[in-house]
Design an enzyme around this catalytic site. Structure first.
Site, PDB file in Angstrom:
ATOM      1  CG  ASP A 264     -50.449 -46.067 -66.343  1.00 23.11           C
ATOM      2  OD1 ASP A 264     -50.840 -45.834 -67.242  1.00 23.11           O
ATOM      3  OD2 ASP A 264     -49.147 -46.069 -65.836  1.00 23.11           O
TER       4      ASP A 264
ATOM      5  CE1 TYR B  31     -46.654 -40.180 -61.341  1.00 24.47           C
ATOM      6  CE2 TYR B  31     -45.559 -38.285 -61.890  1.00 24.47           C
ATOM      7  CZ  TYR B  31     -46.353 -39.232 -62.623  1.00 24.47           C
ATOM      8  OH  TYR B  31     -47.116 -38.965 -62.952  1.00 24.47           O
TER       9      TYR B  31
ATOM     10  CG  ASP C 241     -48.194 -52.127 -64.358  1.00 27.46           C
ATOM     11  OD1 ASP C 241     -48.620 -53.636 -65.374  1.00 27.46           O
ATOM     12  OD2 ASP C 241     -49.742 -51.435 -65.256  1.00 27.46           O
TER      13      ASP C 241
ATOM     14  NE  ARG D 273     -47.153 -48.059 -67.082  1.00 24.18           N
ATOM     15  CZ  ARG D 273     -46.641 -47.946 -68.806  1.00 24.18           C
ATOM     16  NH1 ARG D 273     -46.825 -49.233 -69.297  1.00 24.18           N
ATOM     17  NH2 ARG D 273     -47.185 -46.896 -68.808  1.00 24.18           N
TER      18      ARG D 273
END
Length: 287
Positions: free
Chosen positions: A38, A66, A80, A175
């Protein structure tokens, strides 16, 4: 110029914009990436250069790591920090963050968010979402192998936030995972920061920044690095010649019985073969 380039993507750029910039800087047309990040996210973007673009099918199934931050008490339409606020609920008292994370471990199904690049009837979901259209999304099988808190929980202005580490399978949206953390805690939530640490065996620690690439301070990994060592076969030269010609191979010629193998010669990738009915057949050949 053929190979794999690891980029540490900065915040604010789309993955497509990074590819377009690299195409211009490297003066090469055949270039792509092996998994979108993203715009607000940072971290590892695996770039495929030249004939390495054919490697995409072999990189799309890799696990990813992550580090993220989740904010509890407010949700957004994009899940987000870039989206519009859709719900607010003041956080009063302490939240059971660790228990919520543990409850989300394991294999299950997860529906992709509307703000994603997945297509439905030829339209990307985010294009529909921007028009205020929401459609039913088919859940996909995912796995969350590891999920743990890596910072204290900070309480401020009726909200709570903390950082987490996770290792997940392909198809997992962090997300959506952040929103699920909020659901487990009984609050709206969104992903407020994200950094990708790894894709398979590729690590952001080995990645180059855009300024380094612009200065020529980077290196391409060999295409062979896309495959685990136990799937790489280095046969006799006569077998390599057959592989270059795309001819079927006997199991005895490869010394392997794995479902899929990468044929290598002189440290370079020659072909990918798959086992079928007791023989290996070429799926992709690099000449």
């Amino acid at each position: 110029m053929n190979g794999i380039l690891l980029i540490d993507k900065p915040a604010g750029l789309t993955s497509h914009a990074v590819v377009a910039w690299l195409r211009k800087i490297l003066d090469i047309k055949r270039i792509g990436h092996a998994g979108t990040l993203d715009p607000a996210a940072t971290g590892l973007l695996v770039i495929l250069v030249g004939s390495a673009t054919k490697l995409f099918p072999y990189l799309s199934d890799l696990d990813k790591e992550y580090e993220g931050e989740v904010t509890i008490g407010v949700s957004t339409d994009t899940l987000d920090a870039e989206g519009n606020i859709t719900a607010v609920k003041e956080v009063e008292g302490e939240i059971a963050a660790d228990e919520a994370l543990i409850s989300l471990l394991g294999e299950r199904e997860q529906a992709p968010p509307m703000f994603s690049a997945i297509k439905s009837a030829g339209k990307k979901l985010y294009e529909l979402a921007r028009k205020g259209i929401e459609i039913e999304r088919r859940p996909r099988a995912i796995a969350v192998y590891d999920l743990k808190r890596i910072s204290p929980v900070v309480y401020e202005n009726g909200r709570a936030r903390f950082s987490f580490y996770t290792r997940v399978s392909k198809g997992t949206y962090i997300r959506t995972l952040s929103a699920e953390i909020g659901e487990k805690l009984g609050f709206p939530a969104h992903l407020s920061a994200l950094r990708r640490l790894s894709v398979g065996s590729f690590s952001v620690r080995e990645a180059s920044g855009l300024e380094e690439v612009s200065a020529g301070n980077f290196s391409l990994l060999k295409m062979l690095s896309a495959f685990p060592e136990d799937r790489v076969v280095r046969p006799a030269e006569e077998v390599v010649l057959k592989a270059r010609a795309g001819r079927p191979l006997a199991i005895e010629e490869t010394g392997s019985a794995a479902a899929a193998i990468a044929i290598a010669s002189g440290g370079e990738l020659v072909a990918v073969y798959k086992l079928k009915n007791g023989r290996y057949y070429p799926e992709r050949v690099w000449n």
